[in-house]
Design a protein around this motif. Structure first.
Motif, mmCIF file in Angstrom:
data_model
loop_
_atom_site.group_PDB
_atom_site.id
_atom_site.type_symbol
_atom_site.label_atom_id
_atom_site.label_comp_id
_atom_site.label_asym_id
_atom_site.label_seq_id
_atom_site.Cartn_x
_atom_site.Cartn_y
_atom_site.Cartn_z
ATOM 1 N N ARG A 19 -16.597 -3.120 -37.069
ATOM 2 C CA ARG A 19 -17.533 -3.429 -36.578
ATOM 3 C C ARG A 19 -18.797 -4.176 -36.483
ATOM 4 O O ARG A 19 -19.875 -4.693 -36.785
ATOM 5 N N ASP A 20 -19.472 -2.798 -35.703
ATOM 6 C CA ASP A 20 -21.583 -2.539 -36.392
ATOM 7 C C ASP A 20 -21.217 -2.562 -37.327
ATOM 8 O O ASP A 20 -22.713 -3.122 -38.081
ATOM 9 N N ALA A 21 -20.650 -1.247 -38.375
ATOM 10 C CA ALA A 21 -20.975 -1.914 -39.876
ATOM 11 C C ALA A 21 -21.017 -2.997 -40.723
ATOM 12 O O ALA A 21 -22.618 -3.505 -41.117
ATOM 13 N N LEU A 22 -20.236 -4.223 -40.429
ATOM 14 C CA LEU A 22 -20.408 -5.072 -40.923
ATOM 15 C C LEU A 22 -21.037 -6.128 -40.670
ATOM 16 O O LEU A 22 -22.547 -6.641 -40.862
ATOM 17 N N VAL A 23 -21.461 -5.786 -38.529
ATOM 18 C CA VAL A 23 -22.514 -6.696 -38.114
ATOM 19 C C VAL A 23 -24.034 -6.185 -38.852
ATOM 20 O O VAL A 23 -25.321 -7.203 -39.111
ATOM 21 N N THR A 24 -23.971 -4.887 -39.337
ATOM 22 C CA THR A 24 -25.109 -4.255 -39.413
ATOM 23 C C THR A 24 -25.666 -4.660 -41.675
ATOM 24 O O THR A 24 -26.956 -5.473 -41.603
ATOM 25 N N HIS A 25 -24.722 -5.641 -41.289
ATOM 26 C CA HIS A 25 -24.843 -6.100 -43.523
ATOM 27 C C HIS A 25 -25.129 -7.169 -43.308
ATOM 28 O O HIS A 25 -24.795 -8.119 -44.260
#
Length: 227
Positions: A19-25
């Motif tokens: 989730r954090d990686a997707l939000v970051t991207h």
């Protein structure tokens, strides 16, 4: 608006990291730890893509994948699971998964796959011509040309080619081809597919040891090469 992705993963560290990686991207990402929560989330609004684990606490991920595919034929579903045996990959793809990624996975590679499937999902006009190298397929005109020369295909060969080309770069199981091109189950006929695949490859100039367009994935199915 950015694409919305639903993550169905019961492992807290993996789910939160995804989730954090997707939000970051730049994606809108929602993480669900079980199928019950995921079902309510998806029924509240169909996402652009689902990342789905196979081992979930309340419902088997493959079963949930079948349910998703039946209700949402165009939804991109990437299974992300530690089950890496050939039979698990076959079951996942047969259940309707668009792609299958095994754990541990590379985040940059997973993100690249997500981008590819979101691009593919945006091409919604089934009448658009398909071009792969020197091969051109025009579904609306029912015409195929290779290296500028027309290719004469029988109706079922044409339908098979269009189906494979629209899924270029993805491994498509033999069972899925029989189901979607012939509306047959795996145990109905394998010779039907073998015969048409052989004829199609011959007309495209494919050779078993040097395939130009269609690669056999032994024990699974076929992949139409995208480049």
């Amino acid at each position: 608006m950015s694409s919305r992705i639903v993550i169905v993963e019961d492992d807290t560290s993996i789910g939160s990291s995804l989730r954090d990686a997707l939000v970051t991207h730049g994606y809108r990402a929602e993480w669900c730890a079980d199928v019950r929560t995921a079902t309510a989330t998806i029924e509240g609004g169909v996402p652009d893509l689902v990342l789905l684990d196979a081992g979930l606490p309340d419902v088997d991920g493959f079963t949930f994948c079948r349910w998703l595919r039946a209700g949402h034929p165009d939804l991109a579903i990437i299974m992300v699971t530690a089950r890496d045996a050939d039979i698990d990959i076959v079951v996942g793809l047969d259940a309707g998964a668009t792609d299958y990624v095994t754990k541990p996975f590379s985040m940059p590679v997973l993100l690249a796959r997500i981008r590819a499937h979101l691009r593919s999902a945006s091409n919604v006009d089934p009448s658009d011509p398909i071009e792969v190298g020197q091969l051109r397929i025009d579904p609306s005109a029912y015409q195929v040309s290779l290296d500028g020369e027309p290719v004469a295909l029988r109706p079922r060969e044409f339908e098979l080619l269009v189906f494979l080309a629209r899924n270029a770069g993805k491994v498509i199981t033999r069972e899925r081809i029989l189901s979607e091109v012939w509306d047959l189950h795996w145990d109905s006929s394998t010779k039907t597919l073998d015969m048409h695949m052989h004829a199609l490859r011959r007309k495209l100039g494919d050779q078993a040891d040097n395939p130009r367009f269609i690669t056999t994935i032994r024990g699974v199915g076929y992949r139409f090469e995208s480049a």
